[in-house]
Design a protein around this motif. Structure first.
Motif, PDB file in Angstrom:
ATOM      1  N   PRO A 313       0.844  -1.202   0.000  1.00 32.89           N
ATOM      2  CA  PRO A 313       0.000   0.000   0.000  1.00 32.89           C
ATOM      3  C   PRO A 313       0.878   1.249   0.000  1.00 32.89           C
ATOM      4  O   PRO A 313       1.969   1.246   0.578  1.00 32.89           O
ATOM      5  CB  PRO A 313      -0.788  -0.129   1.308  1.00 32.89           C
ATOM      6  CG  PRO A 313      -0.734  -1.590   1.660  1.00 32.89           C
ATOM      7  CD  PRO A 313       0.612  -2.042   1.177  1.00 32.89           C
ATOM      8  N   PRO A 314       0.419   2.340  -0.614  1.00 28.83           N
ATOM      9  CA  PRO A 314       1.235   3.561  -0.727  1.00 28.83           C
ATOM     10  C   PRO A 314       1.174   4.377   0.558  1.00 28.83           C
ATOM     11  O   PRO A 314       0.648   5.499   0.594  1.00 28.83           O
ATOM     12  CB  PRO A 314       0.589   4.300  -1.905  1.00 28.83           C
ATOM     13  CG  PRO A 314      -0.847   3.895  -1.840  1.00 28.83           C
ATOM     14  CD  PRO A 314      -0.850   2.458  -1.367  1.00 28.83           C
ATOM     15  N   LYS A 315       1.739   3.860   1.608  1.00 25.22           N
ATOM     16  CA  LYS A 315       1.560   4.431   2.954  1.00 25.22           C
ATOM     17  C   LYS A 315       2.094   5.858   3.072  1.00 25.22           C
ATOM     18  O   LYS A 315       1.427   6.730   3.627  1.00 25.22           O
ATOM     19  CB  LYS A 315       2.233   3.508   3.972  1.00 25.22           C
ATOM     20  CG  LYS A 315       1.663   2.093   3.976  1.00 25.22           C
ATOM     21  CD  LYS A 315       2.410   1.172   4.904  1.00 25.22           C
ATOM     22  CE  LYS A 315       3.700   0.650   4.344  1.00 25.22           C
ATOM     23  NZ  LYS A 315       3.540  -0.415   3.349  1.00 25.22           N
ATOM     24  N   ARG A 316       3.303   6.087   2.579  1.00 28.03           N
ATOM     25  CA  ARG A 316       3.866   7.436   2.703  1.00 28.03           C
ATOM     26  C   ARG A 316       3.050   8.444   1.901  1.00 28.03           C
ATOM     27  O   ARG A 316       2.821   9.571   2.353  1.00 28.03           O
ATOM     28  CB  ARG A 316       5.318   7.455   2.245  1.00 28.03           C
ATOM     29  CG  ARG A 316       5.985   8.813   2.464  1.00 28.03           C
ATOM     30  CD  ARG A 316       7.470   8.800   2.158  1.00 28.03           C
ATOM     31  NE  ARG A 316       8.191   7.914   3.047  1.00 28.03           N
ATOM     32  CZ  ARG A 316       9.480   8.059   3.354  1.00 28.03           C
ATOM     33  NH1 ARG A 316      10.162   9.076   2.856  1.00 28.03           N
ATOM     34  NH2 ARG A 316      10.079   7.207   4.152  1.00 28.03           N
ATOM     35  N   GLU A 317       2.592   8.031   0.719  1.00 25.90           N
ATOM     36  CA  GLU A 317       1.788   8.938  -0.091  1.00 25.90           C
ATOM     37  C   GLU A 317       0.455   9.241   0.568  1.00 25.90           C
ATOM     38  O   GLU A 317      -0.074  10.349   0.440  1.00 25.90           O
ATOM     39  CB  GLU A 317       1.559   8.326  -1.480  1.00 25.90           C
ATOM     40  CG  GLU A 317       2.801   8.299  -2.356  1.00 25.90           C
ATOM     41  CD  GLU A 317       3.747   7.147  -2.007  1.00 25.90           C
ATOM     42  OE1 GLU A 317       3.393   6.319  -1.142  1.00 25.90           O
ATOM     43  OE2 GLU A 317       4.838   7.076  -2.609  1.00 25.90           O
ATOM     44  N   VAL A 318      -0.121   8.265   1.282  1.00 34.74           N
ATOM     45  CA  VAL A 318      -1.354   8.509   2.025  1.00 34.74           C
ATOM     46  C   VAL A 318      -1.140   9.631   3.043  1.00 34.74           C
ATOM     47  O   VAL A 318      -1.931  10.575   3.144  1.00 34.74           O
ATOM     48  CB  VAL A 318      -1.840   7.230   2.723  1.00 34.74           C
ATOM     49  CG1 VAL A 318      -2.905   7.547   3.772  1.00 34.74           C
ATOM     50  CG2 VAL A 318      -2.407   6.243   1.704  1.00 34.74           C
ATOM     51  N   GLY A 319      -0.056   9.540   3.807  1.00 37.97           N
ATOM     52  CA  GLY A 319       0.220  10.571   4.796  1.00 37.97           C
ATOM     53  C   GLY A 319       0.482  11.919   4.157  1.00 37.97           C
ATOM     54  O   GLY A 319       0.003  12.955   4.646  1.00 37.97           O
ATOM     55  N   ARG A 320       1.233  11.929   3.065  1.00 38.54           N
ATOM     56  CA  ARG A 320       1.563  13.193   2.404  1.00 38.54           C
ATOM     57  C   ARG A 320       0.323  13.881   1.859  1.00 38.54           C
ATOM     58  O   ARG A 320       0.094  15.070   2.105  1.00 38.54           O
ATOM     59  CB  ARG A 320       2.559  12.936   1.264  1.00 38.54           C
ATOM     60  CG  ARG A 320       2.901  14.193   0.462  1.00 38.54           C
ATOM     61  CD  ARG A 320       3.917  13.899  -0.624  1.00 38.54           C
ATOM     62  NE  ARG A 320       3.402  12.991  -1.646  1.00 38.54           N
ATOM     63  CZ  ARG A 320       2.635  13.375  -2.663  1.00 38.54           C
ATOM     64  NH1 ARG A 320       2.276  14.649  -2.783  1.00 38.54           N
ATOM     65  NH2 ARG A 320       2.242  12.502  -3.561  1.00 38.54           N
ATOM     66  N   LEU A 321      -0.499  13.130   1.113  1.00 41.96           N
ATOM     67  CA  LEU A 321      -1.688  13.728   0.518  1.00 41.96           C
ATOM     68  C   LEU A 321      -2.695  14.157   1.575  1.00 41.96           C
ATOM     69  O   LEU A 321      -3.370  15.184   1.418  1.00 41.96           O
ATOM     70  CB  LEU A 321      -2.328  12.749  -0.462  1.00 41.96           C
ATOM     71  CG  LEU A 321      -1.572  12.539  -1.772  1.00 41.96           C
ATOM     72  CD1 LEU A 321      -2.194  11.405  -2.576  1.00 41.96           C
ATOM     73  CD2 LEU A 321      -1.562  13.823  -2.592  1.00 41.96           C
ATOM     74  N   ALA A 322      -2.794  13.398   2.660  1.00 39.80           N
ATOM     75  CA  ALA A 322      -3.726  13.779   3.723  1.00 39.80           C
ATOM     76  C   ALA A 322      -3.294  15.086   4.371  1.00 39.80           C
ATOM     77  O   ALA A 322      -4.129  15.967   4.640  1.00 39.80           O
ATOM     78  CB  ALA A 322      -3.799  12.669   4.765  1.00 39.80           C
ATOM     79  N   ALA A 323      -2.001  15.246   4.622  1.00 40.53           N
ATOM     80  CA  ALA A 323      -1.515  16.493   5.214  1.00 40.53           C
ATOM     81  C   ALA A 323      -1.720  17.661   4.251  1.00 40.53           C
ATOM     82  O   ALA A 323      -2.114  18.764   4.670  1.00 40.53           O
ATOM     83  CB  ALA A 323      -0.038  16.357   5.587  1.00 40.53           C
ATOM     84  N   GLU A 324      -1.470  17.444   2.971  1.00 42.37           N
ATOM     85  CA  GLU A 324      -1.682  18.500   1.988  1.00 42.37           C
ATOM     86  C   GLU A 324      -3.151  18.902   1.928  1.00 42.37           C
ATOM     87  O   GLU A 324      -3.490  20.092   1.845  1.00 42.37           O
ATOM     88  CB  GLU A 324      -1.200  18.047   0.611  1.00 42.37           C
ATOM     89  CG  GLU A 324       0.311  17.925   0.499  1.00 42.37           C
ATOM     90  CD  GLU A 324       0.771  17.412  -0.846  1.00 42.37           C
ATOM     91  OE1 GLU A 324      -0.106  17.009  -1.657  1.00 42.37           O
ATOM     92  OE2 GLU A 324       1.985  17.408  -1.102  1.00 42.37           O
ATOM     93  N   LEU A 325      -4.037  17.916   1.978  1.00 40.43           N
ATOM     94  CA  LEU A 325      -5.466  18.201   1.942  1.00 40.43           C
ATOM     95  C   LEU A 325      -5.901  18.982   3.182  1.00 40.43           C
ATOM     96  O   LEU A 325      -6.678  19.938   3.092  1.00 40.43           O
ATOM     97  CB  LEU A 325      -6.248  16.886   1.824  1.00 40.43           C
ATOM     98  CG  LEU A 325      -7.783  16.982   1.803  1.00 40.43           C
ATOM     99  CD1 LEU A 325      -8.258  17.948   0.730  1.00 40.43           C
ATOM    100  CD2 LEU A 325      -8.377  15.591   1.576  1.00 40.43           C
ATOM    101  N   LEU A 326      -5.382  18.594   4.339  1.00 37.26           N
ATOM    102  CA  LEU A 326      -5.727  19.308   5.562  1.00 37.26           C
ATOM    103  C   LEU A 326      -5.223  20.751   5.516  1.00 37.26           C
ATOM    104  O   LEU A 326      -5.941  21.687   5.912  1.00 37.26           O
ATOM    105  CB  LEU A 326      -5.144  18.582   6.772  1.00 37.26           C
ATOM    106  CG  LEU A 326      -5.474  19.194   8.136  1.00 37.26           C
ATOM    107  CD1 LEU A 326      -6.979  19.259   8.373  1.00 37.26           C
ATOM    108  CD2 LEU A 326      -4.791  18.403   9.256  1.00 37.26           C
ATOM    109  N   LEU A 327      -4.007  20.942   5.040  1.00 35.05           N
ATOM    110  CA  LEU A 327      -3.471  22.302   4.935  1.00 35.05           C
ATOM    111  C   LEU A 327      -4.284  23.136   3.956  1.00 35.05           C
ATOM    112  O   LEU A 327      -4.454  24.347   4.136  1.00 35.05           O
ATOM    113  CB  LEU A 327      -2.001  22.249   4.514  1.00 35.05           C
ATOM    114  CG  LEU A 327      -1.047  21.766   5.615  1.00 35.05           C
ATOM    115  CD1 LEU A 327       0.300  21.364   5.013  1.00 35.05           C
ATOM    116  CD2 LEU A 327      -0.861  22.835   6.682  1.00 35.05           C
ATOM    117  N   GLU A 328      -4.792  22.497   2.917  1.00 36.83           N
ATOM    118  CA  GLU A 328      -5.680  23.207   1.996  1.00 36.83           C
ATOM    119  C   GLU A 328      -6.932  23.674   2.722  1.00 36.83           C
ATOM    120  O   GLU A 328      -7.386  24.816   2.551  1.00 36.83           O
ATOM    121  CB  GLU A 328      -6.064  22.314   0.820  1.00 36.83           C
ATOM    122  CG  GLU A 328      -7.078  22.966  -0.123  1.00 36.83           C
ATOM    123  CD  GLU A 328      -7.542  22.027  -1.209  1.00 36.83           C
ATOM    124  OE1 GLU A 328      -8.683  22.213  -1.690  1.00 36.83           O
ATOM    125  OE2 GLU A 328      -6.783  21.125  -1.588  1.00 36.83           O
TER     126      GLU A 328
END
Length: 386
Positions: A313-328
């Motif tokens: 599973p793309p675990k690091r990408e999950v964390g990265r995109l979630a943080a980017e979405l939250l910052l948005e």
């Protein structure tokens, strides 16, 4: 019961998070282990970017790149995870990288898979100044979201769910979320085994985590998509939770293989798969000789005696995109989500459910021709399929 390294790492991270900086000797005393053990643990956590190490001490990591948000203040986002090791260490690392690029501070709390304590820990993050939350609840069973999840929809700040699904029409269905498509990962594994000439593969999977439940659900859908019938009831072989149950699962798999009813299996997770291979070898069943095997998670699968083919599973990408979405949502970053930035929205954009596809990393355990191992700075990998 003896404490595992995973549990000790989580306690160490909690102590460092509380104090900001801690001496190795003090951590050894509070954890009840030797300084040598603490140094070894700190080295492992430093490699994952979860702590910073100095001479004789360890500190909570701070953003090293990016620039402060407008007005000169760094936004604070909170992350509640069930664990800081194994699967979620990569998720946390990805979120930390995205926060650092935006000049934000990431604050972490661990629930240790105690869903009844999630709310209090989330409130602790808010008290620490978090303006928004990334939340991977400590759910284990099917009833946990309904019993322990409703409070998430009542929080006064933006929330993004991590690696968790919400019941359609339930109170959490309208939250942003970023997750791996485990059903797709299961399909990749089963299709690969079938293409290698095996009949319908067996599934060995627990029932005590959201990922395990998603893998189980994806198994039946994958069999249907491939036009196959389930060859055997799903085998539960929980190594740490139930040693006796693990042995029962091993015997069930051994019987299926030696009777000729099965020649391939998908096993969730890596740790269970490695110990399953070891026990089967003691009983005379070799991987991949008599059994082609694929693990699910790809955390330590490449380190087995026979490197295990694994769904990653793309675990690091999950964390990265979630943080980017939250910052948005907080209006604290620029650029579209998924392109190294999080968009300049103000939180009024439609809610999003982002689903990322796992990959299949082919190694020796499935018996595929051409499964060549390559060892580099990040460990052993094989051919990938997506």
């Amino acid at each position: 019961m003896r404490e595992s390294a995973v549990q000790r790492h989580d306690r160490l991270l909690a102590l460092v998070r509380e104090s900001g900086t801690a001496r190795i000797a003090d951590l050894a005393t509070r954890l009840g282990v030797s300084p040598v053990t603490v140094r070894r643990d700190v080295e492992a956590l430093t490699r994952k970017g979860l702590v910073d190490r100095a001479h004789g001490s360890v500190s909570w990591p701070r953003p090293r790149t990016g620039k402060p948000a407008a007005g000169g203040t760094a936004p604070v986002i909170g992350l509640l995870a069930p664990s800081a090791t194994y699967y979620f260490s990569e998720v946390i690392h990805g979120a930390h990288e995205a926060a650092a690029r935006a000049g934000a501070r990431l604050v972490l709390r661990i629930s240790d898979y105690r869903p009844a304590e999630d709310r209090a820990r989330a409130e602790g993050l808010l008290a620490a100044g978090a303006e928004g939350l990334l939340v991977a609840p400590g759910w284990r069973g099917r009833a946990d979201p309904a019993e322990h999840g409703g409070w998430l929809a009542e929080l006064p700040v933006p929330v993004v769910l991590l690696e968790r699904e919400a019941d359609p029409g339930g109170p959490l269905a309208g939250l942003d979320r970023v997750s791996s498509d485990h059903g797709h990962g299961v399909l990749l594994a089963l299709r690969h085994l079938v293409e290698q000439g095996h009949p319908a593969p067996l599934l060995v999977a627990r029932t005590d985590s959201p990922t395990a439940l998603a893998v189980r659900a994806g198994y039946d859908r994958a069999l249907c998509a491939l036009g196959l019938e389930r060859p055997h009831p799903v085998i539960d072989a929980p190594v740490n939770r139930d040693p006796e149950g693990f042995e029962i699962g091993v015997q069930a798999l051994w019987t299926a293989v030696t009777s000729g009813r099965a020649s391939a299996a998908l096993v969730h997770n890596d740790v269970d798969a490695i110990q399953l291979v070891q026990r089967l070898a003691e009983l005379g069943v070799r991987v991949p000789g008599e059994l082609a095997l694929i693990a699910y998670d790809d955390e330590v699968a490449a380190l087995a005696d026979t490197p295990l083919t694994a769904v990653a599973p793309p675990k690091r990408e999950v964390g990265r995109l979630a943080a980017e979405l939250l910052l948005e949502r907080l209006g604290r970053a620029s650029g579209p989500v998924g392109a190294g930035g999080a968009g300049g929205g103000t939180g009024s954009a439609p809610r999003r459910h982002l689903t990322l596809l796992p990959r299949l990393r082919v190694r020796a355990s499935c018996g595929a021709a051409g499964a060549v191992e390559a060892t580099g700075a990040t460990g052993a990998t094989g051919r990938e399929h997506s």
